[in-house]
Design a protein around this motif. Structure first.
Motif, short mmCIF file in Angstrom:
data_model
loop_
_atom_site.label_atom_id
_atom_site.label_comp_id
_atom_site.label_asym_id
_atom_site.label_seq_id
_atom_site.Cartn_x
_atom_site.Cartn_y
_atom_site.Cartn_z
N THR A 98 0.69 -1.39 0.10
CA THR A 98 -0.17 0.08 0.14
C THR A 98 0.76 1.18 0.04
O THR A 98 0.36 2.24 -0.33
N HIS A 99 2.13 1.06 0.35
CA HIS A 99 3.08 2.19 0.45
C HIS A 99 2.45 3.52 1.34
O HIS A 99 2.37 4.41 1.03
N GLU A 100 1.76 3.00 2.46
CA GLU A 100 1.13 4.02 3.30
C GLU A 100 2.19 4.61 4.22
O GLU A 100 2.72 3.71 5.14
N ALA A 101 2.46 5.78 3.85
CA ALA A 101 3.60 6.34 4.89
C ALA A 101 3.43 6.21 6.35
O ALA A 101 4.35 5.90 7.24
N GLU A 102 2.29 6.92 6.73
CA GLU A 102 1.66 7.26 7.94
C GLU A 102 1.70 5.84 8.75
O GLU A 102 0.52 5.00 8.51
N ALA A 103 2.29 5.62 9.67
CA ALA A 103 2.08 4.45 10.77
C ALA A 103 1.02 4.88 11.76
O ALA A 103 1.42 6.01 12.44
N GLY A 104 0.21 4.18 12.07
CA GLY A 104 -0.72 4.31 13.22
C GLY A 104 -0.08 4.51 14.58
O GLY A 104 0.83 3.96 14.81
N VAL A 105 -0.42 5.61 15.16
CA VAL A 105 0.26 5.92 16.67
C VAL A 105 -0.92 5.43 17.60
O VAL A 105 -2.06 5.41 17.48
N PHE A 106 -0.50 5.10 18.91
CA PHE A 106 -1.23 4.75 19.91
C PHE A 106 -1.69 5.99 20.61
O PHE A 106 -0.94 6.80 21.08
N ASN A 107 -2.85 6.26 20.89
CA ASN A 107 -3.25 7.39 21.47
C ASN A 107 -3.87 6.99 22.74
O ASN A 107 -5.16 6.40 22.74
N ALA A 108 -3.48 7.07 23.92
CA ALA A 108 -3.98 6.77 25.22
C ALA A 108 -5.21 7.24 25.71
O ALA A 108 -6.42 6.62 25.93
N THR A 109 -5.67 8.60 25.28
CA THR A 109 -6.94 9.20 25.58
C THR A 109 -7.99 8.24 24.59
O THR A 109 -9.05 7.87 25.33
#
Lengths: 633, 101, 183
Positions: free
Chosen positions: A500-511
């Motif tokens: 997919t060449h998806e640049a943005e890696a999902g980040v973990f958001n504690a909220t």
């Protein structure tokens, strides 16, 4: 090693051919074993492809030769092995194999046992063709193939007595028609692609599109909107979602395989596959996200008001598909695929557990007119069906999104993506997550807790080992499935990135994670307060207007009936009248006129020689006169 | 009016008589007779026409062909008549009709 | 005016042949027509044709007629015509007048050279001669047709069409109901 990919499709086909040829002669569960073996071998091949991909993550295209050649237009029998297609292959064959095994127990004693497995194998072959195809046309073949299998399996019990057979075949027709509308969109998209790029090959199309089209180009928007129409049909999104709840008329394993774990996710897969096109059309992306979100919320709210154990799960599936579609609409392709995989685990599990419950309750029933799917007749099954209960619980908690189960991580990633890009969508999806926890807990309390509310529920017993083992395996996967893409590690994300060449890696958001967990717990508590305490299920909830609306599914079906089906029927009747009077009338009039003329002319055919001679002489005279006059007299 | 024209005129009259006979007759043998009269008219017309157009021999050779054909018609017709009489007991052609309208 | 007289007599004979009540009389009038036409042909210079017409038309055909009439027998019941005489006359009249109208201009066609009769008959019209042979063969078959029934009783033991018909029902029985024994 990549050259093995045709085998993935060939194995289920071989299985179905064996069952087709020998189905009548195979005794007992043999047909099921053959089909399961075929599915299992396909899974093994998929694992081999996975190993091969580890060394060479860019994958390859395996071509078996040309299918269609018209001038410069070429369509090949080409299969694409990349991280995306292999992920889909693993899910389809893996979950598929478990469901095949489960079906051996579930369909035991059915008059068309072998045929069921033929359909299942055919479905696997078509689905695998869909996910491995290297061009849109081959994908479309698989797309239609799974649609056909869906139709066949929904209407599998078309001959049941007491009007139920009619309901089943009507449900099959409904699914077929709703899917055809979507398929028309996909076809039109293909025409547009060919018109614009002169090819249907993925690499060609995406390469040309990225080079020649600017972001927001009308052509890209048009094509992606048409693709979206196809997606709404296959993945049961607004406005075409109405077929999926009715599709529960099919045998439960088919529901689990086709209408929960695999086929309905084809739409999500299509968007991820065509991601380069969707990236060029931000407007369509927004539409996709909105459609997915609305579907998720609407379906989750409807699921709250259902009493049929499978219907709750059907609406839940629509809702979860909405989550995935919303995710891919937001550009979070990894999140969408992640949720696709975990959902395949826990929703297939929930369906099969529900099937086990239905199986158990139906066996305990002593009256013929007993609805073994109505949750109001259940209750207290926890003690009578312990294995089913515990596996179901794992799936339900995964669906509810409680950490550290699979659903928590995948859903959380979608919510985080929404939180970062589109706050409105985030709010709506969070409400949906709360509703999800509520309705699945409601189902759990109604079915497994409290006291049995019918004789059948008291006599229910757990299913056989062949049905329970797949449940246990899927339960384990539902528990640990989140490990596929743990925050911070992003195994699946890194893996899919090659495609997919998806640049943005999902980040973990504690909220985000915190809020959704709290809401999920609240939903479960609310469900306990409403349905878990004694005496449960005795108050009539239909008195509340809101609940009536939910139970009646927001009258969407009635609305469609009024808006489309009614006018369509009226139009059909009009045309039928026209056909009967004008068209048939013309034919009949022609026939009658011929008859009349024949009647009149018959008198000249006396069969008497003198009259024949007179006719000849008269004809001669007339001819001679014509010639004479022609001479100018 | 030359004698050749007289022959043509005679041929036409014979033709007319033959046609009239065909229309009127119901007896199978008389129908064959009417056909023969028609044939005589045709033979006469052929020979006369040959003489008029200067192709005497062509006309005559065709006439010979016609005589043979005519004779065979008579033979077959009469054979038919005899057989019909045996089968149906009548020579009335209109009673032979099995094709009822 | 000899030819005109001959022609008038020939036409009268033809009319009589049509009008005569008795078949035998009719046949004799026909023989008369044939003889007179032969004379006319001779007078027109077509000697060979005249001879053939006289021998075949007046001779052979008349014999055949007499033969056939004697075998079929006279059918004396007067048969009323189905078509009214005026209608028949009108139809014939129109046809003949139209033919005459069309034929008259042809009489002034230019004359072209041609081959002798024999050459024409045997070489240029060879195909016709072959056809004639076939025709004569058909005629022979026709005569055999007349005589066919006559011979049957004379040769018992030979299977004829009628005898096959007698057998057929049993054959059908055998085919339709194979179990049933033939009597």
């Amino acid at each position: 090693m990549f050259n093995l990919v045709p085998l993935v499709i060939a194995l289920p086909i071989a299985g179905l051919l064996v069952n087709l040829a020998l189905g009548k002669r195979l005794r007992g569960p043999q047909a099921g074993i053959v089909a399961t073996l075929a599915a299992g071998l396909a899974f093994a091949v998929a694992v081999l492809l996975l190993i091969a991909l580890q060394a060479e993550p860019e994958g390859a295209v395996v071509s078996l030769g040309n299918w269609i050649t018209i001038g410069s237009f070429q369509v090949a029998w080409a299969f694409r092995v990349d991280t995306l297609s292999v992920t889909m292959m693993l899910v389809v064959t893996g979950v598929g194999t478990l469901i095949h095994a489960y079906s051996i127990g579930y369909m035991q004693g059915d008059a068309r046992f072998a045929r069921f497995f033929v359909y299942l194998n055919l479905f696997l072959a078509a689905m695998l063709l869909l996910v491995t195809a290297d061009n849109f046309l081959l994908l479309f073949v698989g797309w239609e193939g799974v649609g056909l299998c869906s139709f066949l399996l929904i209407g599998f019990w078309f001959d049941k007595s007491g009007g139920e057979g009619w309901r089943n075949s009507n449900a099959a027709r409904k699914a077929m028609i709703a899917n055809r509308i979507g398929d028309a969109g996909l076809l039109l998209a293909m025409f547009a692609l060919f018109w614009a790029f002169g090819s249907l090959n993925f690499a060609d199309v995406f390469g040309t599109a990225e080079k020649s089209l600017a972001v927001g180009a009308p052509l890209a928007t048009l094509i992606t909107l048409l693709l979206l129409l196809g997606v709404t049909g296959k993945s049961a999104q607004i406005p075409l979602f109405v077929w999926l709840p009715d599709a529960m008329a099919g045998p439960t394993p088919a529901s689990a395989l086709i209408h929960a774990a695999t086929m309905v996710t084809a739409g999500v897969y299509l968007i991820v596959r065509a991601a380069p096109l969707f990236t060029l059309a931000p407007f369509t992306q927004d539409v996709v996200a909105v459609v997915g979100t609305c579907t998720a919320l609407l379906a989750a709210s409807i699921a709250v008001g259902q009493f049929d154990i499978k219907r709750v799960l059907a609406y839940s599936t629509i809702s979860q598909l909405g989550f995935m579609v919303a995710a891919v609409g937001l550009g979070a392709y990894t999140a969408g695929m992640f949720h696709l995989v975990t959902h395949a685990f826990f929703k297939a599990l929930l369906f099969m557990a529900a099937g086990s419950v239905i199986h158990g309750v139906a066996h305990g029933a002593h009256t013929a007119k007993f609805d073994a799917q109505d949750m109001r007749h259940m209750g207290g099954l926890r003690g009578r069906m312990p294995v089913t209960f515990w596996t179901y619980l794992a799936g339900a908690l995964a669906l509810a999104g409680l950490p550290p189960l699979a659903g928590f991580f995948s859903k959380d990633e979608i919510l985080t993506a929404a939180f970062e890009h589109r706050p409105v969508i985030y709010v709506l999806l969070t409400i949906t997550a709360f509703l999800t926890a509520f309705y699945i807990a409601r189902q759990a309390f109604l079915v497994f807790f409290g006291r049995g509310r019918s004789d059948a529920a008291h006599h229910a017993h757990d299913s056989g080992r062949i049905m329970l083992v797949p449940l246990i395996v899927l339960a384990a996967l539902s528990v640990v499935g989140g490990a596929l893409n743990l925050p911070g590690q992003h195994t699946l994300g890194g893996w899919l990135e090659h495609t997919t060449h998806e640049a943005e890696a999902g980040v973990f958001n504690a909220t985000v994670a915190g809020i959704s967990t709290v809401l999920a717990l609240l939903g479960i508590l609310l469900a306990y307060w409403r349905y878990g305490r004694q005496p449960a299920g005795e108050r009539d909830p239909l008195q509340s207007a809101l609940f009536t609306a939910l139970n009646r599914r927001w009258w969407v079906d009635e609305l469609y009936e009024r808006l489309f089906i009614g006018p369509y029927n009226t139009l059909s009747r009009l045309i039928a009248t026209f056909d009967k009077t004008a068209v048939d009338g013309a034919g009949l009039a022609l026939g009658r006129a011929t008859e009349r003329v024949a009647e009149a002319v018959r008198r000249t055919q006396t069969g008497q020689l003198n009259w024949n001679v007179a006719g000849i002489v008269a004809g001669l005279a007339i001819l001679l006169l014509i010639v004479a006059i022609g001479r100018g007299v | 009016m030359t004698s050749l024209n007289i022959a043509i005129a005679g041929a036409l009259v014979l033709l007319g008589v033959g046609l009239y006979g065909l229309l009127i007759m119901r007896n199978l043998i008389k129908i064959v007779i009417a056909l023969q009269i028609l044939g005589k008219g045709a033979i006469l017309a052929l020979v006369a026409a040959g003489a008029i157009s200067g192709q005497t021999n062509l006309g005559q050779s065709v006439a010979v062909t016609l005589i043979v054909a005519d004779t065979v018609v008579a033979v077959v017709g009469l054979a038919l008549a005899v057989q019909v009489r045996r089968r149906f007991g009548s020579l009335d052609v209109n009673e032979l009709s099995t094709l009822r309208g | 005016m000899l030819p005109l007289a001959l022609l008038i007599v020939a036409v009268l004979c033809a009319v009589q042949a049509v009008r005569a009540a008795r078949l035998l009389v009719s046949a004799i009038w026909l023989a008369g027509v044939s003889a007179l036409v032969a004379l006319l042909l001779y007078w027109l210079g077509a000697h060979e044709v005249a001879v053939i017409e006289l021998s075949v038309g007046a001779g052979l055909v008349t014999v055949l007629f007499v033969f056939a009439i004697s075998m079929a027998g006279e059918d004396l019941t007067p048969l009323k015509s189905l078509i009214s005489r005026p209608l028949a006359l009108a139809l014939v009249g129109v046809s003949v007048v139209a033919i005459a109208w069309l034929a008259l201009p042809l009489i002034e066609q230019p004359v072209t050279g041609e081959s002798p009769f024999g050459t024409l008959l045997w070489q240029n019209r060879g195909a016709d001669v072959l056809v004639q042979i076939v025709l004569i063969f058909a005629g022979v078959l026709g005569v055999l047709g007349i005589l066919a029934d006559e011979k049957r009783p004379a040769t018992p033991g030979v299977q004829t069409a009628d005898m096959v018909e007698d057998v057929t029902p049993e054959l059908v029985t055998e085919i339709v109901e194979p179990e049933k024994e033939l009597a």
